[in-house]
Scaffold this motif. Sequence first.
Motif, PDB file in Angstrom:
ATOM      1  N   ILE A  29      23.862  41.765  -4.840  1.00  0.00           N
ATOM      2  CA  ILE A  29      23.953  40.627  -3.937  1.00  0.00           C
ATOM      3  C   ILE A  29      23.342  39.438  -4.650  1.00  0.00           C
ATOM      4  O   ILE A  29      22.212  39.503  -5.117  1.00  0.00           O
ATOM      5  CB  ILE A  29      23.170  40.880  -2.629  1.00  0.00           C
ATOM      6  CG1 ILE A  29      23.693  42.123  -1.918  1.00  0.00           C
ATOM      7  CG2 ILE A  29      23.263  39.671  -1.719  1.00  0.00           C
ATOM      8  CD1 ILE A  29      22.861  42.519  -0.729  1.00  0.00           C
ATOM      9  N   ASP A  30      24.101  38.372  -4.738  1.00  0.00           N
ATOM     10  CA  ASP A  30      23.609  37.155  -5.379  1.00  0.00           C
ATOM     11  C   ASP A  30      22.936  36.282  -4.323  1.00  0.00           C
ATOM     12  O   ASP A  30      23.351  35.162  -4.063  1.00  0.00           O
ATOM     13  CB  ASP A  30      24.768  36.418  -6.045  1.00  0.00           C
ATOM     14  CG  ASP A  30      24.296  35.247  -6.893  1.00  0.00           C
ATOM     15  OD1 ASP A  30      23.119  35.241  -7.302  1.00  0.00           O
ATOM     16  OD2 ASP A  30      25.099  34.330  -7.128  1.00  0.00           O
ATOM     17  N   ALA A  31      21.913  36.851  -3.674  1.00  0.00           N
ATOM     18  CA  ALA A  31      21.215  36.139  -2.608  1.00  0.00           C
ATOM     19  C   ALA A  31      19.813  36.728  -2.467  1.00  0.00           C
ATOM     20  O   ALA A  31      19.585  37.887  -2.793  1.00  0.00           O
ATOM     21  CB  ALA A  31      21.970  36.275  -1.298  1.00  0.00           C
ATOM     22  N   ASP A  32      18.914  35.900  -1.973  1.00  0.00           N
ATOM     23  CA  ASP A  32      17.545  36.346  -1.718  1.00  0.00           C
ATOM     24  C   ASP A  32      17.203  36.318  -0.235  1.00  0.00           C
ATOM     25  O   ASP A  32      16.355  37.069   0.222  1.00  0.00           O
ATOM     26  CB  ASP A  32      16.539  35.454  -2.465  1.00  0.00           C
ATOM     27  CG  ASP A  32      16.706  35.545  -3.969  1.00  0.00           C
ATOM     28  OD1 ASP A  32      16.892  36.666  -4.479  1.00  0.00           O
ATOM     29  OD2 ASP A  32      16.660  34.488  -4.639  1.00  0.00           O
ATOM     30  N   THR A  33      17.873  35.435   0.512  1.00  0.00           N
ATOM     31  CA  THR A  33      17.537  35.256   1.917  1.00  0.00           C
ATOM     32  C   THR A  33      18.794  35.310   2.785  1.00  0.00           C
ATOM     33  O   THR A  33      19.905  35.102   2.305  1.00  0.00           O
ATOM     34  CB  THR A  33      16.845  33.896   2.153  1.00  0.00           C
ATOM     35  OG1 THR A  33      17.740  32.847   1.773  1.00  0.00           O
ATOM     36  CG2 THR A  33      15.546  33.784   1.365  1.00  0.00           C
ATOM     37  N   PHE A  34      18.578  35.581   4.061  1.00  0.00           N
ATOM     38  CA  PHE A  34      19.664  35.534   5.026  1.00  0.00           C
ATOM     39  C   PHE A  34      19.112  34.984   6.330  1.00  0.00           C
ATOM     40  O   PHE A  34      17.915  35.061   6.598  1.00  0.00           O
ATOM     41  CB  PHE A  34      20.292  36.921   5.240  1.00  0.00           C
ATOM     42  CG  PHE A  34      19.483  37.846   6.100  1.00  0.00           C
ATOM     43  CD1 PHE A  34      19.779  38.006   7.447  1.00  0.00           C
ATOM     44  CD2 PHE A  34      18.410  38.548   5.571  1.00  0.00           C
ATOM     45  CE1 PHE A  34      19.024  38.858   8.245  1.00  0.00           C
ATOM     46  CE2 PHE A  34      17.660  39.408   6.359  1.00  0.00           C
ATOM     47  CZ  PHE A  34      17.964  39.569   7.696  1.00  0.00           C
ATOM     48  N   GLN A  35      19.996  34.418   7.112  1.00  0.00           N
ATOM     49  CA  GLN A  35      19.612  33.969   8.441  1.00  0.00           C
ATOM     50  C   GLN A  35      20.688  34.387   9.427  1.00  0.00           C
ATOM     51  O   GLN A  35      21.867  34.436   9.097  1.00  0.00           O
ATOM     52  CB  GLN A  35      19.366  32.462   8.493  1.00  0.00           C
ATOM     53  CG  GLN A  35      20.589  31.596   8.522  1.00  0.00           C
ATOM     54  CD  GLN A  35      20.257  30.116   8.481  1.00  0.00           C
ATOM     55  OE1 GLN A  35      19.647  29.641   7.535  1.00  0.00           O
ATOM     56  NE2 GLN A  35      20.669  29.396   9.511  1.00  0.00           N
ATOM     57  N   VAL A  36      20.235  34.748  10.615  1.00  0.00           N
ATOM     58  CA  VAL A  36      21.146  35.107  11.696  1.00  0.00           C
ATOM     59  C   VAL A  36      20.872  34.123  12.823  1.00  0.00           C
ATOM     60  O   VAL A  36      19.821  34.174  13.458  1.00  0.00           O
ATOM     61  CB  VAL A  36      20.922  36.557  12.171  1.00  0.00           C
ATOM     62  CG1 VAL A  36      21.842  36.866  13.342  1.00  0.00           C
ATOM     63  CG2 VAL A  36      21.147  37.549  11.041  1.00  0.00           C
ATOM     64  N   ASN A  37      21.803  33.213  13.016  1.00  0.00           N
ATOM     65  CA  ASN A  37      21.658  32.250  14.095  1.00  0.00           C
ATOM     66  C   ASN A  37      21.922  32.944  15.431  1.00  0.00           C
ATOM     67  O   ASN A  37      22.608  33.959  15.492  1.00  0.00           O
ATOM     68  CB  ASN A  37      22.613  31.074  13.898  1.00  0.00           C
ATOM     69  CG  ASN A  37      22.254  30.261  12.662  1.00  0.00           C
ATOM     70  OD1 ASN A  37      21.113  30.255  12.203  1.00  0.00           O
ATOM     71  ND2 ASN A  37      23.237  29.592  12.106  1.00  0.00           N
TER      72      ASN A  37
END
Length: 166
Positions: A29-37
């Motif tokens: 995964i080319d990501a460090d963070t996620f957000q769920v609105n």
Amino acid sequence: MKSLKHLFLLVCFTIFSCGPYSFTGVQNIDADTFQVNYFQNTANLIEPGFDRDFTIALQELIQNQTSLSLTNTNGDLVYEGEIIEYRISPQTAQANSRAAQNRLTVAVNVRFYDKNEPDEEFEQRFSFFYDYAGSELLTGAQKETAHEEIFERLTQDIFNATLAKW
């Protein structure tokens, strides 16, 4: 001694040649963070707290199955949408025109954004249901069980579509 050395090399080669493997299907995964609105409930039938519980269930699933950090703003991956259907309908009828079985159907519209890979972004509808006896009311433990099963399936389907690519 020589055969022990060969065995050790064979084991090392076997382990390192397989590469990284994840039981969730998430690899790179080319990501460090996620957000769920917040997933607002816009369905015709509003179940109090269902929207909050669904949002939390999706956050928890992603946290438990990845090493991504949850954030409130500027996430590398963003999940948003709304609950568009929360419906109870009869499935089978008895001779006296009463439902022998009812079905709770929930549908969620999800928009997924990936800051690092915009080609992976999409909007999709996910739906699942829970059947229960027509003689029972969808209250108390019955309702909790229905919601838990629906949350488990919907969140896993969303996870698979966005991160596991299944």
